[in-house]
Design an enzyme around this catalytic site. Structure first.
Site, PDB file in Angstrom:
ATOM      1  CD  GLU A 197      -2.519   1.663   2.492  1.00  0.00           C
ATOM      2  OE1 GLU A 197      -3.224   2.682   2.492  1.00  0.00           O
ATOM      3  OE2 GLU A 197      -2.426   0.903   3.472  1.00  0.00           O
ATOM      4  CG  ASP A 216       7.290   8.769  14.096  1.00  0.00           C
ATOM      5  OD1 ASP A 216       8.225   9.599  14.050  1.00  0.00           O
ATOM      6  OD2 ASP A 216       6.090   9.095  13.937  1.00  0.00           O
ATOM      7  CG  ASP A 220       7.424  14.301  16.408  1.00  0.00           C
ATOM      8  OD1 ASP A 220       7.950  15.377  16.752  1.00  0.00           O
ATOM      9  OD2 ASP A 220       6.504  14.210  15.580  1.00  0.00           O
TER      10      ASP A 220
END
Length: 419
Positions: free
Chosen positions: A44, A109, A111
């Site tokens: 995807e 991830d 951040d």
């Protein structure tokens, strides 16, 4: 660095996707040698277009189809999702419940906004060289554990384009991991726990796990310069009160009385360590090095977004995507040069397009070769821009993936010969 004007983005993206995006390397990565049938076709992709129009479940047959679509849509952002049981662009035709996410790289991830309670130079989306050290420490700590504690070989670290970093672990066995195992790995790598209301977010047990002590060894290399000088974490009463909340109340009064006598965070930290060890020798409180380490970990240890890592169908921003607010390219980070990586020198889409213009002017009149293929021209284009060194890092990563895959195939064929 070139100033970036978001209003110019639609025009700049056309040029970027036509002449700079490294399609060949990108396809080589996500096709994984074409070993598993339909692996790329069942992947995807999601595109975010102008005005936040969001298109999920895109999928492509091959590199050229992906290229055509990207050049037609000129997405503001590209996200990569899982490899599904069926082609994602046909998910509506599959009977309910049959369309399932089957594989994906293990992703992380990190951040900078998650560190807002412990960084004093910036907040929310802002970053500067003083707090970027947090990302350097995060890469060093997480990467060491992935490599040494878990034995994962193929780890691609990528700058997000604004205020953080992503990691893609691409080993074949890792891509097959269940959500439960992914959760276990992230849990192992998490030490800072609790939301905004929780003051003390790190609690070490009496027995220190090797992962903790190895992480502390990495933090120690940066702590003085980062925390005591750049962040000045004991500069004034407001900042030292945050640290007092992490130590036993019995020493609060002494610290409050004596901290003002010292001139800077370095001296106050030294005094704090003495006070802790004195407290330790007079009482049997769990204190001492554990307490010092808990403070260091709370201020410096990586803070991972757990949900991104544990969900197989979770989307993550693609390498070489452009950040629509900063214009910076999401580029791979060279693990040999993590300390030298500077987010502020990462090329922006405007600086790259300006470089392309200069190349075009130079090349005019030089070559009358109209027949040159698009791919050749694109290779020539990016090699002459400041994107080149980052694509080289990506190619080195792909090279290692290929070698490893060939090694596995050889092993399999040798085993078959033995029977």
């Amino acid at each position: 660095m070139e100033t970036f004007d978001p209003a110019e983005l639609p025009e700049l993206l056309k040029l970027y996707y036509r002449r700079l995006f490294p399609y060949a390397q990108y396809y080589r990565w996500l096709n994984y040698g074409g070993v598993i049938k339909n692996y790329f076709q069942h992947r995807e992709f999601s595109f975010t277009l102008k005005d936040d129009i969001y298109i999920r479940y895109q999928s492509f047959n091959n590199q050229s189809e992906l290229e055509k679509e990207m050049q037609k849509m000129n997405p503001y952002k590209i996200d990569i999702g899982a490899v599904y049981s069926h082609r994602p662009n046909q998910h509506n035709t599959v009977k309910l419940g049959a369309f399932q996410a089957q594989e994906k790289e293990l992703v992380f991830d990190i951040d900078m906004t998650d560190y807002d309670d412990v960084r004093r130079c910036c907040s929310s989306a802002d970053i500067c060289s003083k707090c970027w050290t947090l990302m350097t420490m995060a890469i060093r700590i997480i990467d060491r554990a992935l490599k040494e504690d878990f034995g994962f070989k193929h780890r691609l670290w990528v700058y997000s384009g604004r205020r953080g970093v992503h990691c893609w672990v691409c080993d074949e066995s890792v891509r097959k991991l269940s959500s439960a195992v992914r959760s276990g790995i992230v849990e192992y790598l998490s030490l800072v726990k609790g939301g905004q209301d929780v003051k003390k977010k790190v609690h070490l047990s009496e027995k220190i796990h090797p992962f903790v002590s190895k992480s502390i060894n990495i933090i120690k290399k940066y702590f003085q310069e980062y925390a005591l000088v750049d962040q000045d974490i004991l500069e004034n009463k407001e900042s030292w009160d945050k640290i007092l909340a992490l130590v036993p109340e019995t020493i609060h009064e002494t610290l409050q009385q004596n901290f003002p006598k010292y001139h800077n965070s370095l001296q106050r930290w030294e005094y704090l360590m003495k006070a802790i060890s004195l407290q330790d020798s007079t009482k049997n409180d769990k204190c001492g090095p554990c307490l010092e380490w808990e403070i260091m970990l709370q201020y410096c240890f990586p803070r991972l977004d757990i949900n991104v890592s544990k969900g197989i169908n979770h989307l993550l921003k693609s390498p070489f995507s452009v950040h629509p607010k900063t214009g910076r390219i999401s580029v791979p980070i060279d693990l040999q040069k993590v300390e030298q990586f500077d987010p502020f020198t990462v090329p922006t889409i405007s600086s790259l397009c300006r470089e392309l213009d200069a190349i075009s002017i130079n090349d005019e009149g030089k070559e009358g070769n109209e027949a040159e293929s698009d791919t050749k021209r694109r290779t020539r284009d990016y090699k002459k821009t400041s994107l080149a060194p980052y694509i080289k890092v990506f190619e080195q990563f792909l090279e290692n993936l290929d070698k490893s895959r060939k090694g596995e195939l050889l092993k399999k064929s040798d085993l078959q010969k033995d029977f």
